[in-house]
Scaffold this active site. Structure first.
Site, PDB file in Angstrom:
ATOM      1  N   THR A  92       1.293   3.822   3.335  1.00 45.19           N
ATOM      2  CA  THR A  92       0.373   4.861   3.814  1.00 45.19           C
ATOM      3  C   THR A  92       0.318   6.254   3.262  1.00 45.19           C
ATOM      4  O   THR A  92       1.318   6.858   2.893  1.00 45.19           O
ATOM      5  CB  THR A  92       0.561   5.023   5.332  1.00 45.19           C
ATOM      6  OG1 THR A  92       0.165   3.818   5.919  1.00 45.19           O
ATOM      7  CG2 THR A  92      -0.254   6.111   5.934  1.00 45.19           C
ATOM      8  N   ASP A 140      -5.607   5.949   4.206  1.00 46.43           N
ATOM      9  CA  ASP A 140      -5.940   4.830   3.317  1.00 46.43           C
ATOM     10  C   ASP A 140      -6.000   3.575   4.192  1.00 46.43           C
ATOM     11  O   ASP A 140      -5.884   3.671   5.414  1.00 46.43           O
ATOM     12  CB  ASP A 140      -4.884   4.687   2.208  1.00 46.43           C
ATOM     13  CG  ASP A 140      -3.583   4.133   2.747  1.00 46.43           C
ATOM     14  OD1 ASP A 140      -3.074   3.146   2.196  1.00 46.43           O
ATOM     15  OD2 ASP A 140      -3.083   4.677   3.762  1.00 46.43           O
ATOM     16  N   ARG A 178      -4.265   0.316   3.425  1.00 46.30           N
ATOM     17  CA  ARG A 178      -3.417  -0.801   2.980  1.00 46.30           C
ATOM     18  C   ARG A 178      -2.276  -1.049   3.966  1.00 46.30           C
ATOM     19  O   ARG A 178      -1.609  -0.103   4.366  1.00 46.30           O
ATOM     20  CB  ARG A 178      -2.852  -0.472   1.600  1.00 46.30           C
ATOM     21  CG  ARG A 178      -1.848  -1.513   1.071  1.00 46.30           C
ATOM     22  CD  ARG A 178      -1.301  -1.129  -0.272  1.00 46.30           C
ATOM     23  NE  ARG A 178      -2.264  -1.394  -1.325  1.00 46.30           N
ATOM     24  CZ  ARG A 178      -2.024  -1.202  -2.618  1.00 46.30           C
ATOM     25  NH1 ARG A 178      -0.861  -0.740  -3.006  1.00 46.30           N
ATOM     26  NH2 ARG A 178      -2.946  -1.465  -3.515  1.00 46.30           N
ATOM     27  N   LYS A 216      -6.136   2.286  10.401  1.00 43.72           N
ATOM     28  CA  LYS A 216      -4.925   2.994  10.824  1.00 43.72           C
ATOM     29  C   LYS A 216      -5.208   4.028  11.883  1.00 43.72           C
ATOM     30  O   LYS A 216      -4.317   4.703  12.357  1.00 43.72           O
ATOM     31  CB  LYS A 216      -4.279   3.671   9.609  1.00 43.72           C
ATOM     32  CG  LYS A 216      -3.874   2.606   8.610  1.00 43.72           C
ATOM     33  CD  LYS A 216      -3.010   3.132   7.524  1.00 43.72           C
ATOM     34  CE  LYS A 216      -2.748   1.987   6.563  1.00 43.72           C
ATOM     35  NZ  LYS A 216      -2.063   2.363   5.377  1.00 43.72           N
ATOM     36  N   GLY A 247       4.307   3.943   9.397  1.00 40.76           N
ATOM     37  CA  GLY A 247       5.532   3.376   9.946  1.00 40.76           C
ATOM     38  C   GLY A 247       5.294   1.922  10.284  1.00 40.76           C
ATOM     39  O   GLY A 247       4.474   1.265   9.658  1.00 40.76           O
ATOM     40  N   SER A 268       4.164   7.574   2.963  1.00 36.65           N
ATOM     41  CA  SER A 268       4.777   7.524   1.638  1.00 36.65           C
ATOM     42  C   SER A 268       3.945   8.287   0.613  1.00 36.65           C
ATOM     43  O   SER A 268       4.461   8.754  -0.387  1.00 36.65           O
ATOM     44  CB  SER A 268       4.971   6.079   1.199  1.00 36.65           C
ATOM     45  OG  SER A 268       3.756   5.379   1.340  1.00 36.65           O
ATOM     46  N   ASP A 292       0.648   6.522  -5.120  1.00 32.93           N
ATOM     47  CA  ASP A 292       1.668   5.910  -4.273  1.00 32.93           C
ATOM     48  C   ASP A 292       1.419   4.413  -4.184  1.00 32.93           C
ATOM     49  O   ASP A 292       0.319   3.966  -3.883  1.00 32.93           O
ATOM     50  CB  ASP A 292       1.621   6.544  -2.872  1.00 32.93           C
ATOM     51  CG  ASP A 292       2.528   5.850  -1.902  1.00 32.93           C
ATOM     52  OD1 ASP A 292       2.114   5.632  -0.757  1.00 32.93           O
ATOM     53  OD2 ASP A 292       3.658   5.504  -2.300  1.00 32.93           O
ATOM     54  N   SER A 329       0.244   2.909  -0.713  1.00 35.68           N
ATOM     55  CA  SER A 329      -1.101   3.200  -0.186  1.00 35.68           C
ATOM     56  C   SER A 329      -2.114   2.630  -1.148  1.00 35.68           C
ATOM     57  O   SER A 329      -1.873   2.555  -2.355  1.00 35.68           O
ATOM     58  CB  SER A 329      -1.342   4.699  -0.099  1.00 35.68           C
ATOM     59  OG  SER A 329      -0.252   5.345   0.437  1.00 35.68           O
TER      60      SER A 329
END
Lengths: 204, 254
Positions: free
Chosen positions: B35, B51, B53, B67, B81, B150, B187, B190
């Protein structure tokens, strides 16, 4: 070894045009030894709702018994069957209750809603729902299943084509996984009938 | 008898699971939302972005997950998380952002970080727009712009260079999208698409899949076409379904 790899399993569900198919392998193993080749992983909740449970076999059976109990209570109180979305929330809540001591199962839920709209979803073992519009996979063969389904899936397939696609995806994926396979079971649900098939597979 | 519990956690499987771990069977991993989640306060309200994913170790389990969690008509919450934890923690009620914040932080603190949800909470209530971040152990921050997950470092670099007070709605959405795109590219946890939620006094707009920077391009035009009957079948069973009959009126009525 992970707890998930103790028994071995592969479950996949795919959406078609006003129908869905849910398939699983048939092996029950104890680590590397095969104990049964006719193990049931896809269970019926009501006429238009099925759940496939991958992971530890004992938890799969216990969880299925608990869910059927809860659904029967719901049927008595509400005098009707549960909608697939509601059932998915029920499973998620039941699994999250055991957040710090979970059931080692990954359910795959597939059902036909009121207007014959197919519904599929999967969850991790603590109830994180993942809704999808095309396919969902779970089990030890999940990585191969992701790849096979990603390339073989087409939207709006007719029932006959859907059955072929899901069977080929399942058989090709479990051939790449030692712990699952030894037969395949495919269930196709359309608004008018249920078709169950036992597939011929490699028995190794 | 297994009476349905009234909420809270049940620890009755812990003994058995502990016994399994001792015998060498590792517990499985959970679905994480790697994320990038961001929020910023603009002139008239709050913009949140994320995002889409969801990851299971290194595998992408869901390419387009949601999310965002709804808490109240003008309060939304984005979570990073463990996916199950963020969904369960945000089943809240209140209509002031600080109340939602207090509920979240007390719940997370009670579980001392074991409920691993990191959230960005934003909303507009009678006292104006608010943006907060909540960490898994229960600490919170109140900020004009925030990033979590992240991909937070990538997204924060965009905010730190381009944020200013009094942004317009379009500028706010543009900046949030840029920050999420930075998270998506830089990242690994994500990816996929950008979801944006704009909250102003009396109106919430959820722009699901506002940007689709990663379309699927490897589709084969022919696809796989299987010959019907190609798969070898050992047994077939066809059961017709009874169509449910709805009778109007109670059959037992006198």
């Amino acid at each position: 070894m992970s707890i998930f790899e103790y028994n071995g399993s592969a479950v996949v569900a795919m959406v078609g045009k006003n129908c869905f198919a849910i398939a699983s392998d048939r092996r029950l193993g104890v680590q590397l030894q095969t104990v049964a080749t006719d193990f049931q992983r896809v269970f019926k909740i009501h006429d238009k709702l099925y759940i496939g449970l991958s992971g530890l076999a004992t938890d799969a059976q216990t969880l299925y018994q608990r869910l059927v109990f809860r659904h029967k209570l719901y049927q008595l109180r509400e005098e009707r069957d549960m909608k697939p979305e509601t059932f998915a929330s029920l499973v998620s809540a039941l699994l999250y209750e055991k957040r710090f001591g979970p059931y080692f199962c990954q359910p795959v839920i597939a059902g036909l809603g009121e207007d014959n709209e197919p519904f599929i979803c999967t969850m991790d073992c603590i109830g994180a729902k993942e809704l999808a519009k095309d396919f969902v996979v779970s089990g030890t063969a999940s990585e191969s299943l992701y790849g096979a389904c990603e390339s073989m899936f087409k939207p709006n397939m007719e029932p006959e084509e859907l059955v072929e696609t899901i069977s080929q995806a399942l058989l090709s994926s479990v051939d790449r996984d030692c712990l699952s396979g030894w037969g395949g079971y495919v269930l196709l649900l359309t608004p008018t009938e249920v078709q169950e098939r036992v597939l011929k597979a490699r028995m190794d | 008898m297994d009476v349905p519990a009234k909420g809270g956690f049940s620890f009755d499987m812990c003994c058995r699971n502990g016994m399994m771990e001792k015998k060498g069977f590792k517990a499985p991993g959970f679905l994480k939302t790697g994320t990038t989640i961001v929020g910023l306060v603009f002139a008239d309200g709050v913009v949140l972005g994320a995002d889409t994913r969801a990851t299971e170790g290194p595998i992408v389990a869901d390419k387009n997950c949601e999310k965002i969690h709804y808490m109240a008509p003008y309060i939304y919450c984005y979570g990073a998380g463990t996916a199950a934890d963020t969904e369960a923690v945000t089943a809240g009620r209140e209509s002031r952002v600080v109340t939602a914040l207090a509920l979240l932080k007390s719940h997370l603190f009670r579980y001392q970080g074991h409920v691993s949800a990191a959230l960005v909470l934003g909303g507009v209530d009678c006292t104006g727009p608010h943006l907060h971040t909540v960490y898994p152990h229960g600490s919170t921050d109140t900020l004009p712009f925030a990033t979590m997950g992240s991909g937070s470092l990538a997204a924060m670099s965009v905010f730190e260079s381009k944020y200013k007070e009094g942004l317009t709605r379009e500028e706010g959405i543009q900046l949030v999208s840029e920050a999420i795109c930075a998270g998506i590219s830089d990242d690994l946890g994500s990816g996929s698409n950008v979801d944006v939620c704009v909250m102003t006094k009396g109106k919430t707009e959820y722009l699901r899949n506002h940007l689709l920077p990663n379309p699927r391009t490897y589709v084969s035009s022919k696809g796989y076409s299987f010959v019907l009957g190609q798969t070898e079948v050992l047994a077939t069973k066809i059961t017709p379904l009874k169509q449910a009959e709805v009778t109007i009126g109670d059959a037992m009525e006198e």
